[in-house]
Design an enzyme around this catalytic site. Structure first.
Site, PDB file in Angstrom:
ATOM      1  N   LEU A  78     -18.006 -37.292 -25.927  1.00 20.94           N
ATOM      2  CA  LEU A  78     -18.021 -38.346 -24.900  1.00 20.94           C
ATOM      3  C   LEU A  78     -18.830 -37.897 -23.699  1.00 20.94           C
ATOM      4  O   LEU A  78     -18.769 -36.723 -23.304  1.00 20.94           O
ATOM      5  CB  LEU A  78     -16.587 -38.635 -24.444  1.00 20.94           C
ATOM      6  CG  LEU A  78     -15.688 -39.384 -25.424  1.00 20.94           C
ATOM      7  CD1 LEU A  78     -14.241 -39.302 -24.985  1.00 20.94           C
ATOM      8  CD2 LEU A  78     -16.116 -40.837 -25.533  1.00 20.94           C
ATOM      9  N   GLU A 108      -7.385 -44.867 -22.028  1.00 20.08           N
ATOM     10  CA  GLU A 108      -6.432 -44.012 -22.752  1.00 20.08           C
ATOM     11  C   GLU A 108      -6.440 -42.655 -22.083  1.00 20.08           C
ATOM     12  O   GLU A 108      -7.394 -42.315 -21.389  1.00 20.08           O
ATOM     13  CB  GLU A 108      -6.918 -43.805 -24.200  1.00 20.08           C
ATOM     14  CG  GLU A 108      -6.900 -45.053 -25.020  1.00 20.08           C
ATOM     15  CD  GLU A 108      -7.639 -44.880 -26.343  1.00 20.08           C
ATOM     16  OE1 GLU A 108      -8.124 -43.781 -26.648  1.00 20.08           O
ATOM     17  OE2 GLU A 108      -7.741 -45.878 -27.057  1.00 20.08           O
ATOM     18  N   LYS A 110      -7.015 -38.736 -22.031  1.00 20.41           N
ATOM     19  CA  LYS A 110      -7.885 -37.828 -22.789  1.00 20.41           C
ATOM     20  C   LYS A 110      -7.069 -36.571 -23.105  1.00 20.41           C
ATOM     21  O   LYS A 110      -6.791 -35.759 -22.218  1.00 20.41           O
ATOM     22  CB  LYS A 110      -9.147 -37.488 -21.997  1.00 20.41           C
ATOM     23  CG  LYS A 110     -10.119 -36.650 -22.795  1.00 20.41           C
ATOM     24  CD  LYS A 110     -11.452 -36.552 -22.085  1.00 20.41           C
ATOM     25  CE  LYS A 110     -12.484 -35.786 -22.886  1.00 20.41           C
ATOM     26  NZ  LYS A 110     -12.096 -34.502 -23.384  1.00 20.41           N
ATOM     27  N   ASP A 112      -6.089 -33.030 -24.390  1.00 19.78           N
ATOM     28  CA  ASP A 112      -6.852 -31.785 -24.460  1.00 19.78           C
ATOM     29  C   ASP A 112      -6.402 -30.984 -25.680  1.00 19.78           C
ATOM     30  O   ASP A 112      -5.477 -30.188 -25.609  1.00 19.78           O
ATOM     31  CB  ASP A 112      -6.603 -30.990 -23.168  1.00 19.78           C
ATOM     32  CG  ASP A 112      -7.671 -29.943 -22.963  1.00 19.78           C
ATOM     33  OD1 ASP A 112      -8.632 -29.916 -23.754  1.00 19.78           O
ATOM     34  OD2 ASP A 112      -7.540 -29.152 -22.018  1.00 19.78           O
ATOM     35  N   GLU A 170      -6.523 -36.411 -31.997  1.00 20.64           N
ATOM     36  CA  GLU A 170      -6.501 -35.099 -31.358  1.00 20.64           C
ATOM     37  C   GLU A 170      -5.210 -34.362 -31.721  1.00 20.64           C
ATOM     38  O   GLU A 170      -4.118 -34.903 -31.547  1.00 20.64           O
ATOM     39  CB  GLU A 170      -6.567 -35.313 -29.832  1.00 20.64           C
ATOM     40  CG  GLU A 170      -7.049 -34.126 -29.057  1.00 20.64           C
ATOM     41  CD  GLU A 170      -8.578 -34.023 -29.001  1.00 20.64           C
ATOM     42  OE1 GLU A 170      -9.285 -34.816 -29.671  1.00 20.64           O
ATOM     43  OE2 GLU A 170      -9.059 -33.119 -28.292  1.00 20.64           O
ATOM     44  N   TYR A 222      -6.667 -41.855 -32.089  1.00 19.06           N
ATOM     45  CA  TYR A 222      -7.255 -42.760 -31.101  1.00 19.06           C
ATOM     46  C   TYR A 222      -8.442 -43.588 -31.600  1.00 19.06           C
ATOM     47  O   TYR A 222      -8.949 -44.420 -30.869  1.00 19.06           O
ATOM     48  CB  TYR A 222      -7.652 -42.010 -29.825  1.00 19.06           C
ATOM     49  CG  TYR A 222      -8.413 -40.730 -30.069  1.00 19.06           C
ATOM     50  CD1 TYR A 222      -9.673 -40.742 -30.622  1.00 19.06           C
ATOM     51  CD2 TYR A 222      -7.848 -39.506 -29.741  1.00 19.06           C
ATOM     52  CE1 TYR A 222     -10.355 -39.574 -30.852  1.00 19.06           C
ATOM     53  CE2 TYR A 222      -8.525 -38.327 -29.964  1.00 19.06           C
ATOM     54  CZ  TYR A 222      -9.777 -38.362 -30.520  1.00 19.06           C
ATOM     55  OH  TYR A 222     -10.449 -37.205 -30.757  1.00 19.06           O
ATOM     56  N   LYS A 286     -12.990 -47.161 -22.648  1.00 24.10           N
ATOM     57  CA  LYS A 286     -13.732 -47.700 -23.791  1.00 24.10           C
ATOM     58  C   LYS A 286     -13.930 -49.203 -23.628  1.00 24.10           C
ATOM     59  O   LYS A 286     -13.028 -49.887 -23.125  1.00 24.10           O
ATOM     60  CB  LYS A 286     -12.947 -47.456 -25.093  1.00 24.10           C
ATOM     61  CG  LYS A 286     -12.624 -45.990 -25.346  1.00 24.10           C
ATOM     62  CD  LYS A 286     -11.774 -45.786 -26.605  1.00 24.10           C
ATOM     63  CE  LYS A 286     -11.506 -44.296 -26.788  1.00 24.10           C
ATOM     64  NZ  LYS A 286     -10.618 -43.995 -27.910  1.00 24.10           N
ATOM     65  N   LYS A 310     -13.221 -37.568 -16.064  1.00 24.47           N
ATOM     66  CA  LYS A 310     -12.485 -36.311 -16.013  1.00 24.47           C
ATOM     67  C   LYS A 310     -11.678 -36.159 -14.722  1.00 24.47           C
ATOM     68  O   LYS A 310     -12.078 -36.640 -13.669  1.00 24.47           O
ATOM     69  CB  LYS A 310     -13.474 -35.130 -16.110  1.00 24.47           C
ATOM     70  CG  LYS A 310     -14.344 -35.129 -17.345  1.00 24.47           C
ATOM     71  CD  LYS A 310     -13.605 -34.710 -18.579  1.00 24.47           C
ATOM     72  CE  LYS A 310     -13.442 -33.239 -18.648  1.00 24.47           C
ATOM     73  NZ  LYS A 310     -14.272 -32.568 -19.605  1.00 24.47           N
ATOM     74  N   CYS A 404     -26.961   2.106 -16.608  1.00 32.06           N
ATOM     75  CA  CYS A 404     -26.237   1.180 -17.481  1.00 32.06           C
ATOM     76  C   CYS A 404     -24.813   1.711 -17.678  1.00 32.06           C
ATOM     77  O   CYS A 404     -24.641   2.865 -18.085  1.00 32.06           O
ATOM     78  CB  CYS A 404     -26.961   1.065 -18.822  1.00 32.06           C
ATOM     79  SG  CYS A 404     -25.972   0.205 -20.065  1.00 32.06           S
ATOM     80  N   CYS A 407     -24.481   2.860 -21.590  1.00 30.50           N
ATOM     81  CA  CYS A 407     -25.192   3.983 -22.217  1.00 30.50           C
ATOM     82  C   CYS A 407     -25.734   4.988 -21.203  1.00 30.50           C
ATOM     83  O   CYS A 407     -26.266   6.030 -21.585  1.00 30.50           O
ATOM     84  CB  CYS A 407     -26.314   3.466 -23.106  1.00 30.50           C
ATOM     85  SG  CYS A 407     -27.670   2.741 -22.165  1.00 30.50           S
ATOM     86  N   CYS A 422     -30.881  -3.082 -18.607  1.00 29.63           N
ATOM     87  CA  CYS A 422     -30.901  -1.785 -19.285  1.00 29.63           C
ATOM     88  C   CYS A 422     -31.947  -1.925 -20.387  1.00 29.63           C
ATOM     89  O   CYS A 422     -31.856  -2.839 -21.211  1.00 29.63           O
ATOM     90  CB  CYS A 422     -29.524  -1.503 -19.888  1.00 29.63           C
ATOM     91  SG  CYS A 422     -29.559  -0.215 -21.144  1.00 29.63           S
ATOM     92  N   CYS A 427     -28.734   0.726 -26.984  1.00 27.25           N
ATOM     93  CA  CYS A 427     -27.486   0.610 -26.205  1.00 27.25           C
ATOM     94  C   CYS A 427     -26.426  -0.166 -27.006  1.00 27.25           C
ATOM     95  O   CYS A 427     -26.681  -1.297 -27.437  1.00 27.25           O
ATOM     96  CB  CYS A 427     -27.817  -0.089 -24.890  1.00 27.25           C
ATOM     97  SG  CYS A 427     -26.395  -0.511 -23.894  1.00 27.25           S
TER      98      CYS A 427
HETATM   99  S1  IVH Z   1     -12.554 -41.300 -28.343  1.00 30.53           S
HETATM  100  C1  IVH Z   1     -17.117 -41.105 -29.908  1.00 30.53           C
HETATM  101  N1  IVH Z   1     -10.272 -41.023 -27.189  1.00 30.53           N
HETATM  102  O1  IVH Z   1     -12.339 -35.813 -26.350  1.00 30.53           O
HETATM  103  C2  IVH Z   1     -16.045 -40.252 -29.378  1.00 30.53           C
HETATM  104  N2  IVH Z   1     -11.519 -39.044 -27.648  1.00 30.53           N
HETATM  105  O2  IVH Z   1     -14.777 -34.860 -24.996  1.00 30.53           O
HETATM  106  C3  IVH Z   1     -14.767 -40.979 -29.494  1.00 30.53           C
HETATM  107  N3  IVH Z   1     -10.393 -36.977 -26.999  1.00 30.53           N
HETATM  108  O3  IVH Z   1     -14.379 -35.468 -29.163  1.00 30.53           O
HETATM  109  C4  IVH Z   1     -13.685 -40.182 -28.969  1.00 30.53           C
HETATM  110  N4  IVH Z   1      -8.566 -37.915 -26.216  1.00 30.53           N
HETATM  111  O4  IVH Z   1     -11.834 -34.983 -29.453  1.00 30.53           O
HETATM  112  C5  IVH Z   1     -11.349 -40.387 -27.659  1.00 30.53           C
HETATM  113  N5  IVH Z   1      -8.201 -40.967 -26.218  1.00 30.53           N
HETATM  114  C6  IVH Z   1      -9.260 -40.324 -26.682  1.00 30.53           C
HETATM  115  C7  IVH Z   1      -9.383 -38.911 -26.647  1.00 30.53           C
HETATM  116  C8  IVH Z   1     -10.533 -38.313 -27.139  1.00 30.53           C
HETATM  117  C9  IVH Z   1      -9.193 -36.752 -26.456  1.00 30.53           C
HETATM  118  C10 IVH Z   1     -11.354 -35.892 -27.339  1.00 30.53           C
HETATM  119  C11 IVH Z   1     -12.096 -36.093 -28.639  1.00 30.53           C
HETATM  120  C12 IVH Z   1     -13.552 -36.090 -28.244  1.00 30.53           C
HETATM  121  C13 IVH Z   1     -13.522 -35.352 -26.951  1.00 30.53           C
HETATM  122  C14 IVH Z   1     -14.736 -35.674 -26.100  1.00 30.53           C
END
Ligand code: IVH
Length: 667
Positions: A78, A108, A110, A112, A170, A222, A286, A310, A404, A407, A422, A427
Site C-alpha cells: 500500500l 479499516e 491496518k 501490523d 494478516e 481483509y 479503500k 499511518k 578498523c 581487523c 577500511c 577483513c
Molecule cells: S489491503 C493491495 N487492508 O499492510 C494491498 N492491507 O503495507 C491490499 N495490511 O501488504 C492490502 N491491514 O499485509 C489491507 N486492513 C488491511 C490491512 C492490510 C494490514 C497489510 C497488508 C499489506 C500491508 C501494506
C-alpha cells in the site's frame, strides 16, 4: 443423511467459530474439550477415513519452506499517507481520476502482522502462502491450519460457497502474548522477538507445525481476491460475504462519504489504538465500489484505490551508553549509538545508527547524552535530537577510530570526507556483511542465514567467500550453535534454491561498490549474462547508457580481481551461468506513457508520495530508463526534498528538473 460423526464435526466447527472468530463462546471450555475427545474416540475406530478438514486435523506437517508458488495476481503493498494533506491528496487524485463521480470510502485498521493468502476449494482450505516478494509466496498451508481462527472448512451458507475462493489477510500475535513467548524463548536460550510482527512471521515460518500450533497466532481477513462464479459490487459487500462464510474479518470497519469523515475515523484511532489487543500501525482507506477500484487500477507496487494512512512515529527518551563502530560490506565504518534499552511501539530498542562521523557532529551527540528516539513503523529507529538542557558536563565527545575495529588496519577517508573506510579486502567484518548482503531479500533471498549463523560460519572458516555457501552440508551446519538438524536441512535447501536466482540478483548480491539493484538490472539488460559482463572492457561497460565512469571502474575492477570467485559460483551450478537473460523488449503500453517512453531519468532526494524505488518502477513500467548519475545523456532529473549535488549537476548541464508535483502530473 449426515452420519453422527459428521454432525459432531459440524457442532465442533460451530463452537470453534463462536469461540475463535466471534469471541462469544457458547459452551464452557471443559464441554468443548469433551466434544473433541468424543470425536477423537470415534475417529480412532477408523483412522483411514478421517477427512483433512476434521477439527482434529489441525496439526500435522510443517511449512514447505522454500516451496514457492506464484500468486494468482501480485500481492501488492500500500502507498502510505502520513498526514492530513497526504490524505487529501489521495482523495483529490481518486476524485480526479474518477472524473468527479461521488466516491464512498471504507476504512479499516491496518494490522501490523504478516500478509498471507488463503485458498479454499469447494469450501476446504487447500493452500496458504506468505506474501513473499509479492509475486511468489512461500507455502505455509500446514502452519496456517494450526490457527484456530482459520476455518478448515467454510461455513455452509445459501447460496453455497464459491468453488474456488482466495482471500488475503494478516496473521498477527496479540500484544499481550508477546511477553509470554519471549519469556519462554529466553528460558530456552533463544533471543526474544523484537515486536509482535516478527513474532508472527517467525512463528508462521517454522518447519514444525506443532510449534506454530503452540503460538497464539490469529488472523484478520481483509481482501476477497477471487471468488469463482461470485460477483460483488462493493468491498463492504465482499467483507459481509467473507464473514458469512465463516472467515474472521476485523469489526472496526466504517464507510465514509468524504475524506473529512475519514480523517475523523483516523483521529479516533490515534487516540484509541492503544486499547486494542493487537498492534495497528495505521488506517487503510479503500474506495468501496469495486468497479471504481478497477477503473483506478494499480501501479506496479500498489493500488491507486487505497492508501495506508499511518500513525505518527512514536518517540521515547533514553540515554546513549556507548558509541560503537560497525564495518560494512564495502569497508565503510558506520557509528552506532548503543542505547539504554527503551520500548517504543512494542519494540525494545537497544541501538540506533548514527550514519557517519558528520551526523554525530551535526547533532552533537555525546556518550552519556539523553536523546529523543523515534521509530516510524518498521523504519529503523533514529535519534531525533539531544536533550542538551539535561547535560551534566560528564558527557564524552566521541572520537572516530583511526583503525578498523575488526581487523586493525588503518582507515581511509574518502574524498568527500563523509565516509571512513577500511580498505583491507580480507577483513572478516566485511566478509560477514558481504555474505549477509548476498543472502538478503533483495539479492539471493537465502532465508535462515542470519547474522549469528554467518558469524559462526566465518569464524570457523567454513565460509571464506559467498561461493563457499554452496559447499555447506547438513552435518557441519547442524553442529553450529542454535542450529538443529531440521534447521540445517532447511538452510541447505534454501541455499540450493538460491541457485535459481537471476543474473541481476546475483550481480547485485556480489555487493560491488556502486552496484545497486538498478545498476545491476541495467548491466544485465545490456550484457545479458554475468559471464559476458565479467569479460567486458572498461570502455564497453562505460558505453552503457546510464553507467558513469565511477560505476564502470568499480565493476571492471571487481571482475579483474574476482574471476576465481565467479569460477566457483559457476561450478556450484548457479543457474544464471547457464541461462542467458532474454534481451528485454522495449516496453510498450497503451496509456499515458508517451512522456516517459525512451527517456532517461535520475531520481534524487526524498519524495513524499512514494519511495525512490517506487518512482523508478513507475518510470520503468512506462518505458523510461533510470540511471544513478546525472550526465549529458540524462533527459530529466526528478528532484525530491533534500536533493543535493545531482540537482546542482543538472542545473549546470541545463537538464530539465521536475519537482515531485510535476512528476506526479506526468504520471
Ligand atoms: S489491503 C493491495 N487492508 O499492510 C494491498 N492491507 O503495507 C491490499 N495490511 O501488504 C492490502 N491491514 O499485509 C489491507 N486492513 C488491511 C490491512 C492490510 C494490514 C497489510 C497488508 C499489506 C500491508 C501494506
Amino acid at each position: 443423511m449426515r452420519t453422527e460423526i459428521e454432525k459432531l464435526r459440524a457442532l465442533i466447527r460451530y463452537h470453534e467459530h463462536k469461540y475463535y472468530i466471534e469471541n462469544e463462546p457458547a459452551i464452557s471450555d471443559p464441554d468443548f474439550d469433551a466434544l473433541m475427545k468424543k470425536l477423537e474416540a470415534l475417529e480412532a475406530s477408523d483412522p483411514g477415513s478421517i477427512p483433512p478438514d476434521s477439527p482434529t486435523q489441525r496439526v500435522g506437517g510443517g511449512a514447505e519452506l522454500g516451496t514457492r508458488f506464484q500468486h494468482r495476481n501480485p500481492m501488492l503493498s500500500l502507498n502510505n499517507s502520513y498526514d492530513e494533506s497526504d490524505l487529501q491528496e489521495f482523495g483529490d487524485r481518486v476524485h480526479r481520476l474518477l472524473e468527479g463521480a461521488p466516491v464512498e470510502y471504507v476504512t479499516e485498521l491496518k494490522i501490523d502482522g504478516l500478509g498471507v493468502s488463503l485458498t479454499y476449494e469447494n469450501g476446504r482450505f487447500t493452500q496458504g502462502l506468505t506474501r513473499g516478494d509479492g509475486e511468489y509466496g512461500e507455502d505455509v498451508t500446514d502452519n496456517l491450519r494450526t490457527i484456530r481462527s482459520v476455518p478448515l472448512r467454510l461455513a455452509e451458507t445459501e447460496p453455497t460457497v464459491p468453488s474456488v475462493l482466495e482471500v488475503r489477510g494478516e496473521v498477527f500475535i496479540p500484544k499481550h502474548r508477546l511477553d509470554e513467548i519471549n519469556a519462554q524463548r529466553e528460558a530456552e536460550g533463544e533471543s526474544p522477538f523484537a515486536n509482535p510482527r516478527n513474532a508472527a512471521a517467525g512463528s508462521l515460518r517454522l518447519l514444525d507445525a506443532s510449534i506454530t500450533a503452540s503460538r497464539p497466532l490469529d488472523i484478520f481477513v481483509y481482501t476477497l481476491n477471487y471468488a469463482e462464479e461470485f460477483e460483488f459490487a462493493t468491498h463492504t459487500e465482499s467483507l459481509e460475504n467473507m464473514r458469512r462464510w465463516g472467515l474472521k474479518c476485523n469489526p472496526h470497519t466504517a464507510c465514509h462519504k468524504s475524506i473529512e469523515d475519514v480523517q475523523t475515523y483516523y483521529q479516533h484511532w490515534v487516540e484509541k489504538r492503544h486499547e486494542l489487543p493487537y498492534e495497528v500501525d495505521g488506517v487503510v482507506v479503500k474506495v468501496n465500489q469495486l468497479s471504481e477500484q478497477e477503473a483506478l487500477g494499480t501501479t506496479s507496487k500498489y493500488p491507486r484505490w487505497a492508501t495506508a494512512y499511518k500513525f505518527d512515529a512514536q518517540q521515547a527518551i533514553t540515554t546513549v551508553e556507548k558509541i560503537g563502530v560497525q564495518v560494512g560490506r564495502t569497508g565503510t565504518l558506520t557509528p552506532v549509538a548503543i542505547l539504554k534499552p527503551v520500548s517504543i511501539a512494542g519494540a525494545t530498542i537497544t541501538n540506533a545508527t548514527l550514519h557517519n562521523e558528520q551526523e554525530i557532529q551535526t547533532k552533537d551527540i555525546r556518550i552519556g547524552d539523553k536523546i529523543v528516539l523515534e521509530r516510524a513503523g518498521d523504519v529503523i529507529p533514529k535519534i531525533v535530537r539531544v536533550l542538551t538542557a539535561d547535560r551534566t558536563g560528564d558527557e564524552i565527545t566521541f572520537k572516530f577510530p583511526e583503525q578498523c575495529p575488526a581487523c586493525g588496519n588503518p582507515v581511509q577517508r574518502t574524498e568527500e570526507e563523509v565516509a571512513v573506510r577500511c580498505m583491507n579486502v580480507g577483513c572478516v567484518a566485511q566478509l560477514k556483511r558481504r555474505i549477509a548482503h548476498y543472502a538478503s531479500r533483495d539479492a539471493l533471498q537465502i532465508e535462515g542465514l542470519g547474522p549469528a549463523t554467518i558469524t559462526q560460519l566465518v569464524n570457523k572458516e567454513l565460509v571464506r567467500d559467498v561461493a563457499d555457501l554452496y559447499a555447506l552440508e547438513v552435518e557441519a551446519l547442524s553442529k553450529l550453535d542454535r542450529m538443529g538438524v531440521p534447521s540445517a536441512h532447511n538452510l541447505v535447501h534454501q541455499i540450493e534454491q538460491s541457485k535459481m536466482a537471476s543474473a541481476e540478483k546475483v550481480l547485485f548480491g556480489l555487493g560491488i561498490f556502486h552496484v545497486g539493484e538498478t545498476v545491476a538490472e541495467l548491466l544485465i539488460e545490456n550484457f545479458l549474462s554475468l559471464d559476458a559482463l565479467s569479460k567486458a572492457t572498461l570502455e564497453e561497460i562505460e558505453s552503457v547508457k546510464g553507467i558513469g565512469p565511477q560505476i564502470a571502474e568499480s565493476v571492471s575492477n571487481f571482475f579483474s580481481h574476482n574471476q576465481p570467485l565467479l569460477g566457483k559460483l559457476r561450478e556450484a551450478g548457479l543457474n544464471c551461468f547457464t541461462v542467458v537473460a532474454a534481451p528485454t523488449q522495449p516496453q510498450t503500453s497503451q496509456t499515458l506513457d508517451g512522456f516517459f517512453s525512451g527517456k532517461t531519468f535520475v531520481v534524487t532526494g526524498s519524495l513524499e508520495g512514494m519511495t525512490r524505488s517506487e518512482a523508478s518502477n513507475e518510470i520503468k513500467s512506462r518505458g523510461g530508463r533510470i540511471t544513478s548519475s546525472v550526465t549529458s545523456k540524462t533527459d530529466y532529473l526528478i528532484a525530491g526534498e533534500g536533493a543535493g549535488s545531482k540537482y546542482a549537476k543538472a542545473e549546470e548541464l541545463g537538464i530539465p528538473i521536475l519537482t515531485e508535483t510535476d512528476f506526479f502530473a506526468k504520471l
